[in-house]
Design a protein around this motif. Structure first.
Motif, PDB file in Angstrom:
ATOM      1  N   VAL A   1       0.868  -1.177   0.000  1.00  0.00           N
ATOM      2  CA  VAL A   1       0.000   0.000   0.000  1.00  0.00           C
ATOM      3  C   VAL A   1       0.904   1.226   0.000  1.00  0.00           C
ATOM      4  CG1 VAL A   1      -1.796   1.296   1.192  1.00  0.00           C
ATOM      5  CG2 VAL A   1      -1.798  -1.213   1.277  1.00  0.00           C
ATOM      6  N   SER A   2       0.741   2.093  -1.007  1.00  0.00           N
ATOM      7  CA  SER A   2       1.651   3.231  -1.122  1.00  0.00           C
ATOM      8  C   SER A   2       1.004   4.397  -1.852  1.00  0.00           C
ATOM      9  CB  SER A   2       2.930   2.814  -1.855  1.00  0.00           C
ATOM     10  OG  SER A   2       3.824   3.904  -1.966  1.00  0.00           O
ATOM     11  N   ASP A   3       1.321   5.591  -1.388  1.00  0.00           N
ATOM     12  CA  ASP A   3       0.962   6.830  -2.071  1.00  0.00           C
ATOM     13  C   ASP A   3       2.203   7.515  -2.637  1.00  0.00           C
ATOM     14  OD1 ASP A   3      -1.877   7.193  -1.985  1.00  0.00           O
ATOM     15  OD2 ASP A   3      -1.716   7.480   0.184  1.00  0.00           O
ATOM     16  N   ALA A   4       3.327   6.795  -2.676  1.00  0.00           N
ATOM     17  CA  ALA A   4       4.585   7.378  -3.161  1.00  0.00           C
ATOM     18  C   ALA A   4       4.479   7.741  -4.636  1.00  0.00           C
ATOM     19  CB  ALA A   4       5.735   6.411  -2.935  1.00  0.00           C
ATOM     20  N   ARG A   5       5.215   8.772  -5.031  1.00  0.00           N
ATOM     21  CA  ARG A   5       5.215   9.210  -6.425  1.00  0.00           C
ATOM     22  C   ARG A   5       6.219   8.445  -7.270  1.00  0.00           C
ATOM     23  NH1 ARG A   5       0.714  11.094  -7.369  1.00  0.00           N
ATOM     24  NH2 ARG A   5       1.522  12.083  -9.264  1.00  0.00           N
ATOM     25  N   ARG A   6       7.195   7.826  -6.610  1.00  0.00           N
ATOM     26  CA  ARG A   6       8.200   7.041  -7.325  1.00  0.00           C
ATOM     27  C   ARG A   6       8.359   5.704  -6.610  1.00  0.00           C
ATOM     28  NH1 ARG A   6       6.870  10.280 -10.321  1.00  0.00           N
ATOM     29  NH2 ARG A   6       8.096  11.832 -11.483  1.00  0.00           N
ATOM     30  N   ILE A   7       7.857   4.661  -7.245  1.00  0.00           N
ATOM     31  CA  ILE A   7       7.869   3.323  -6.677  1.00  0.00           C
ATOM     32  C   ILE A   7       8.687   2.418  -7.596  1.00  0.00           C
ATOM     33  CG2 ILE A   7       6.425   1.350  -5.985  1.00  0.00           C
ATOM     34  CD1 ILE A   7       4.100   3.381  -5.669  1.00  0.00           C
ATOM     35  N   ALA A   8       9.480   1.547  -7.016  1.00  0.00           N
ATOM     36  CA  ALA A   8      10.260   0.602  -7.813  1.00  0.00           C
ATOM     37  C   ALA A   8       9.892  -0.821  -7.440  1.00  0.00           C
ATOM     38  CB  ALA A   8      11.756   0.820  -7.591  1.00  0.00           C
ATOM     39  N   VAL A   9       9.865  -1.688  -8.454  1.00  0.00           N
ATOM     40  CA  VAL A   9       9.770  -3.127  -8.236  1.00  0.00           C
ATOM     41  C   VAL A   9      11.098  -3.707  -8.689  1.00  0.00           C
ATOM     42  CG1 VAL A   9       8.581  -5.261  -8.803  1.00  0.00           C
ATOM     43  CG2 VAL A   9       7.271  -3.141  -8.569  1.00  0.00           C
ATOM     44  N   LEU A  10      11.862  -4.187  -7.734  1.00  0.00           N
ATOM     45  CA  LEU A  10      13.244  -4.608  -7.957  1.00  0.00           C
ATOM     46  C   LEU A  10      13.337  -6.120  -7.874  1.00  0.00           C
ATOM     47  CD1 LEU A  10      16.078  -3.259  -8.310  1.00  0.00           C
ATOM     48  CD2 LEU A  10      16.244  -3.228  -5.811  1.00  0.00           C
ATOM     49  N   GLY A  11      14.069  -6.714  -8.813  1.00  0.00           N
ATOM     50  CA  GLY A  11      14.230  -8.162  -8.769  1.00  0.00           C
ATOM     51  C   GLY A  11      15.085  -8.642  -9.923  1.00  0.00           C
ATOM     52  N   ARG A  12      15.671  -9.821  -9.756  1.00  0.00           N
ATOM     53  CA  ARG A  12      16.486 -10.377 -10.837  1.00  0.00           C
ATOM     54  C   ARG A  12      15.582 -11.016 -11.884  1.00  0.00           C
ATOM     55  NH1 ARG A  12      18.932 -16.026  -8.579  1.00  0.00           N
ATOM     56  NH2 ARG A  12      17.393 -16.443  -6.964  1.00  0.00           N
ATOM     57  N   ASN A  13      16.170 -11.445 -12.993  1.00  0.00           N
ATOM     58  CA  ASN A  13      15.409 -12.085 -14.050  1.00  0.00           C
ATOM     59  C   ASN A  13      14.707 -13.335 -13.523  1.00  0.00           C
ATOM     60  OD1 ASN A  13      16.326 -10.167 -15.829  1.00  0.00           O
ATOM     61  ND2 ASN A  13      17.932 -11.454 -16.696  1.00  0.00           N
ATOM     62  N   GLY A  14      13.429 -13.457 -13.870  1.00  0.00           N
ATOM     63  CA  GLY A  14      12.664 -14.610 -13.435  1.00  0.00           C
ATOM     64  C   GLY A  14      12.049 -14.493 -12.067  1.00  0.00           C
ATOM     65  N   SER A  15      12.185 -13.340 -11.439  1.00  0.00           N
ATOM     66  CA  SER A  15      11.661 -13.167 -10.082  1.00  0.00           C
ATOM     67  C   SER A  15      10.149 -12.963 -10.041  1.00  0.00           C
ATOM     68  CB  SER A  15      12.342 -11.971  -9.403  1.00  0.00           C
ATOM     69  OG  SER A  15      12.053 -10.771 -10.113  1.00  0.00           O
ATOM     70  N   GLY A  16       9.561 -12.612 -11.193  1.00  0.00           N
ATOM     71  CA  GLY A  16       8.117 -12.350 -11.249  1.00  0.00           C
ATOM     72  C   GLY A  16       7.765 -10.892 -11.368  1.00  0.00           C
ATOM     73  N   LYS A  17       8.783 -10.028 -11.472  1.00  0.00           N
ATOM     74  CA  LYS A  17       8.492  -8.582 -11.460  1.00  0.00           C
ATOM     75  C   LYS A  17       7.747  -8.115 -12.719  1.00  0.00           C
ATOM     76  CE  LYS A  17      13.161  -7.179 -13.004  1.00  0.00           C
ATOM     77  NZ  LYS A  17      13.601  -8.556 -13.357  1.00  0.00           N
ATOM     78  N   THR A  18       8.092  -8.658 -13.888  1.00  0.00           N
ATOM     79  CA  THR A  18       7.384  -8.266 -15.101  1.00  0.00           C
ATOM     80  C   THR A  18       5.956  -8.786 -15.089  1.00  0.00           C
ATOM     81  OG1 THR A  18       9.360  -8.044 -16.487  1.00  0.00           O
ATOM     82  CG2 THR A  18       7.305  -8.558 -17.612  1.00  0.00           C
ATOM     83  N   THR A  19       5.757  -9.989 -14.584  1.00  0.00           N
ATOM     84  CA  THR A  19       4.398 -10.522 -14.439  1.00  0.00           C
ATOM     85  C   THR A  19       3.590  -9.654 -13.487  1.00  0.00           C
ATOM     86  OG1 THR A  19       5.204 -12.771 -14.819  1.00  0.00           O
ATOM     87  CG2 THR A  19       3.043 -12.531 -13.787  1.00  0.00           C
ATOM     88  N   LEU A  20       4.216  -9.215 -12.397  1.00  0.00           N
ATOM     89  CA  LEU A  20       3.532  -8.318 -11.464  1.00  0.00           C
ATOM     90  C   LEU A  20       3.146  -7.014 -12.154  1.00  0.00           C
ATOM     91  CD1 LEU A  20       2.531  -7.618  -8.636  1.00  0.00           C
ATOM     92  CD2 LEU A  20       4.857  -6.858  -8.074  1.00  0.00           C
ATOM     93  N   ALA A  21       4.020  -6.510 -13.013  1.00  0.00           N
ATOM     94  CA  ALA A  21       3.713  -5.282 -13.750  1.00  0.00           C
ATOM     95  C   ALA A  21       2.459  -5.450 -14.590  1.00  0.00           C
ATOM     96  CB  ALA A  21       4.896  -4.891 -14.636  1.00  0.00           C
ATOM     97  N   ARG A  22       2.332  -6.582 -15.260  1.00  0.00           N
ATOM     98  CA  ARG A  22       1.157  -6.843 -16.089  1.00  0.00           C
ATOM     99  C   ARG A  22      -0.110  -6.978 -15.240  1.00  0.00           C
ATOM    100  NH1 ARG A  22       2.279  -8.150 -21.323  1.00  0.00           N
ATOM    101  NH2 ARG A  22       0.287  -9.245 -21.518  1.00  0.00           N
ATOM    102  N   VAL A  23       0.033  -7.559 -14.066  1.00  0.00           N
ATOM    103  CA  VAL A  23      -1.119  -7.662 -13.154  1.00  0.00           C
ATOM    104  C   VAL A  23      -1.517  -6.275 -12.655  1.00  0.00           C
ATOM    105  CG1 VAL A  23      -1.884  -8.545 -10.911  1.00  0.00           C
ATOM    106  CG2 VAL A  23      -0.629 -10.043 -12.478  1.00  0.00           C
ATOM    107  N   MET A  24      -0.528  -5.454 -12.298  1.00  0.00           N
ATOM    108  CA  MET A  24      -0.827  -4.100 -11.824  1.00  0.00           C
ATOM    109  C   MET A  24      -1.478  -3.255 -12.909  1.00  0.00           C
ATOM    110  SD  MET A  24       2.202  -2.867  -9.227  1.00  0.00           S
ATOM    111  CE  MET A  24       3.576  -3.176 -10.323  1.00  0.00           C
ATOM    112  N   ALA A  25      -1.128  -3.521 -14.169  1.00  0.00           N
ATOM    113  CA  ALA A  25      -1.711  -2.759 -15.277  1.00  0.00           C
ATOM    114  C   ALA A  25      -3.078  -3.280 -15.695  1.00  0.00           C
ATOM    115  CB  ALA A  25      -0.764  -2.789 -16.473  1.00  0.00           C
ATOM    116  N   GLY A  26      -3.514  -4.390 -15.092  1.00  0.00           N
ATOM    117  CA  GLY A  26      -4.815  -4.951 -15.427  1.00  0.00           C
ATOM    118  C   GLY A  26      -4.795  -5.819 -16.673  1.00  0.00           C
TER     119      GLY A  26
END
Length: 243
Positions: free
Chosen positions: A29-54
């Motif tokens: 839960v965040s109201d920050a203006r600059r948020i990062a999702v950090l992780g190595r390849n295969g960690s799930g970060k790109t999949t999370l991006a697609r989920v966050m984008a709907g």
């Protein structure tokens, strides 16, 4: 209690694909203006991006951006969140710049007149009015990435997700796109494997194996991530560090 929804709310987000747990219990839960999702390849970060984008519905939990349930309210999601992919060719679907910029606005329910006016306004803002009828295939990768960004900004989303969009771009183009993004009113969620890029960010979410390893201020999370990756890099067995 305040009725104002946080900008970003992930409630115990799970995603299971082909019997495999790709995302597991991600909460933020965040109201920050600059948020990062950090992780190595295969960690799930790109999949999370697609989920966050709907673009992909979670199998458990919910994602709200600016109060919009992005999986359930697709039209509302268009005005709440946009995503800029690493490869613009994975995003562009129309042959000309004007058509590409018009599509999302039409999906939001705007009239043809309003769409035309908005497209012209955005192109003029970037000094690219001459691009309206330009064939996208004739543009460079950096120019195509700018088209994608203009299409997102035309819809004025509250949040823009950046899925490592500068990979493969030359330094001047990267600097130009960075300046454009920094000047926008939208909050940014930057997906990356490089802690240096997000060292100044307000909130960092470190994803490992599809789950939250650590989250908090960049000053705490980024060095911890870098130390862990450095330790992994010292190992001789590459099978241990393949993400």
């Amino acid at each position: 209690m305040s009725d104002i929804s946080p900008l970003l709310r992930l409630d115990v987000v799970d995603l299971r694909i082909d019997g495999r747990d790709v995302l597991r219990g991600i909460t933020c839960v965040s109201d920050a203006r600059r948020i990062a999702v950090l992780g190595r390849n295969g960690s799930g970060k790109t999949t999370l991006a697609r989920v966050m984008a709907g673009l992909k519905a979670p199998t458990g939990g919910t994602v709200h951006i600016a109060g919009v349930d992005v999986a359930r309210d697709r039209r509302g999601a268009l005005g709440a969140v946009g995503i800029l992919f690493q490869n613009p060719d994975h995003q562009i679907i129309f042959p000309t710049v004007g058509e590409e910029l018009s599509f999302g606005l039409s999906q939001m329910g705007m009239t043809k007149v309003a769409v035309t006016d908005r497209v012209e306004q955005v192109l003029a803002q970037f000094g690219k009015s001459a691009w309206h009828d330009a064939a996208i295939y004739q543009l460079s990768q950096g120019q195509r990435q700018l088209v994608c960004l203009m299409a997102i900004l035309a819809m004025a989303p509250k949040v823009i997700i950046l899925d490592e969009p500068f990979a493969g771009l030359d330094i001047p183009t990267m600097m130009h796109l960075s300046r454009v993004l920094e000047s926008t009113d939208a909050a940014l969620v930057h997906i990356t494997h490089d802690p240096r890029i997000v060292a100044h960010y307000d909130h960092v979410l470190w994803i490992e194996g599809g789950a939250v390893q650590m989250q908090g201020a960049a000053a705490e999370v980024a060095p911890a991530f870098e130390a862990a990756m450095t330790e992994l890099g010292k190992r001789d067995d590459l099978s241990d560090i393949a993400g």
